[in-house]
Design an enzyme around this catalytic site. Sequence first.
Site, PDB file in Angstrom:
ATOM      1  N   HIS A  32       0.834  -1.205   0.000  1.00 28.10           N
ATOM      2  CA  HIS A  32       0.000   0.000   0.000  1.00 28.10           C
ATOM      3  C   HIS A  32       0.873   1.262   0.000  1.00 28.10           C
ATOM      4  CE1 HIS A  32      -3.381  -2.710   0.548  1.00 28.10           C
ATOM      5  NE2 HIS A  32      -2.639  -3.326   1.462  1.00 28.10           N
ATOM      6  N   GLU A  37      -2.435   0.474   7.632  1.00 30.66           N
ATOM      7  CA  GLU A  37      -1.561  -0.606   7.182  1.00 30.66           C
ATOM      8  C   GLU A  37      -0.311  -0.075   6.504  1.00 30.66           C
ATOM      9  OE1 GLU A  37      -1.682  -4.649   4.368  1.00 30.66           O
ATOM     10  OE2 GLU A  37      -3.458  -3.359   4.530  1.00 30.66           O
ATOM     11  N   HIS A  67       2.648  -7.123   4.433  1.00 28.84           N
ATOM     12  CA  HIS A  67       1.284  -6.633   4.652  1.00 28.84           C
ATOM     13  C   HIS A  67       0.856  -6.901   6.083  1.00 28.84           C
ATOM     14  CE1 HIS A  67      -0.024  -5.726   0.435  1.00 28.84           C
ATOM     15  NE2 HIS A  67       1.046  -6.464   0.191  1.00 28.84           N
ATOM     16  N   GLU A  77       1.504 -11.677   5.958  1.00 33.07           N
ATOM     17  CA  GLU A  77       0.434 -10.923   6.631  1.00 33.07           C
ATOM     18  C   GLU A  77       0.724 -10.962   8.127  1.00 33.07           C
ATOM     19  OE1 GLU A  77      -1.981  -9.177   5.373  1.00 33.07           O
ATOM     20  OE2 GLU A  77      -2.545  -9.980   3.406  1.00 33.07           O
TER      21      GLU A  77
END
Length: 249
Positions: free
Chosen positions: A10, A24, A79, A143
């Site tokens: 992102h 995030e 992430h 993640e």
Amino acid sequence: MVKIYVDPGHGGSDPGATANGLQEKNVTLAIGASIRDILQLEYENAEVRMSRTGDTFPSLSQRTNDANAWGADFFLSIHVNAGGGTGYEDYIYPSLSDRSETAVARASIHEEVMKLIDMRDRGMKEANFHVLRETAMPAVLTENGFIDNSADAAKMKNNGWIQNVARGHVNGLERALGLRKKANSTFLIRVKAQSLYYYDAPDWDARAGVVSQGEVFTVVETLTVDGATMYKLKSGNYITANPQYVEIV
């Protein structure tokens, strides 16, 4: 040299998942920058390139095209999760053999991260993500907790946890990619500080001198606050057999 491409997910206009006062994009950048710093400062055969080093948003194609053009040996995408769960998981592209270079690297990263982050193990998974499909080299997406879980989010706000996440990734990369540690020595960075705690930019030309507030301090760790790199400072000399910082004099 082993060329490692680190991709903090992102950024810029895309904050990613948001909850519990966190975005995030900031968490992933903090982890990614810490991974880069450890690799560059502690390993003699690691070369690192990042998809972003600030609050920008490269498209998914820009990230994979950049890694491919650079000739990366490994692509690591960072992430954090959302959706009501808790814990850590990681992904590779579907249908790869468990004996593939990608799967073996993912297993090493997974094992080393789980040793350090005190989170539920959600397992090793597969997904048809762009950054896993369009990369020309082994690629893993991790993640690192659920931003909408209060317990996981509390960890994300702790810089010690961020450093542990980064260290776990690096330990896995060391095993998987044959990274070699630099020779043990004394490693310091000294900066001139405005205050005892944080200063928003180091003076890389600063010289060691009298240790007192407003003069010369030692960088203990770095972290990202609201998209800006900050430096935690502490007076005194530090000698370590497992150095994280290099002396600039």
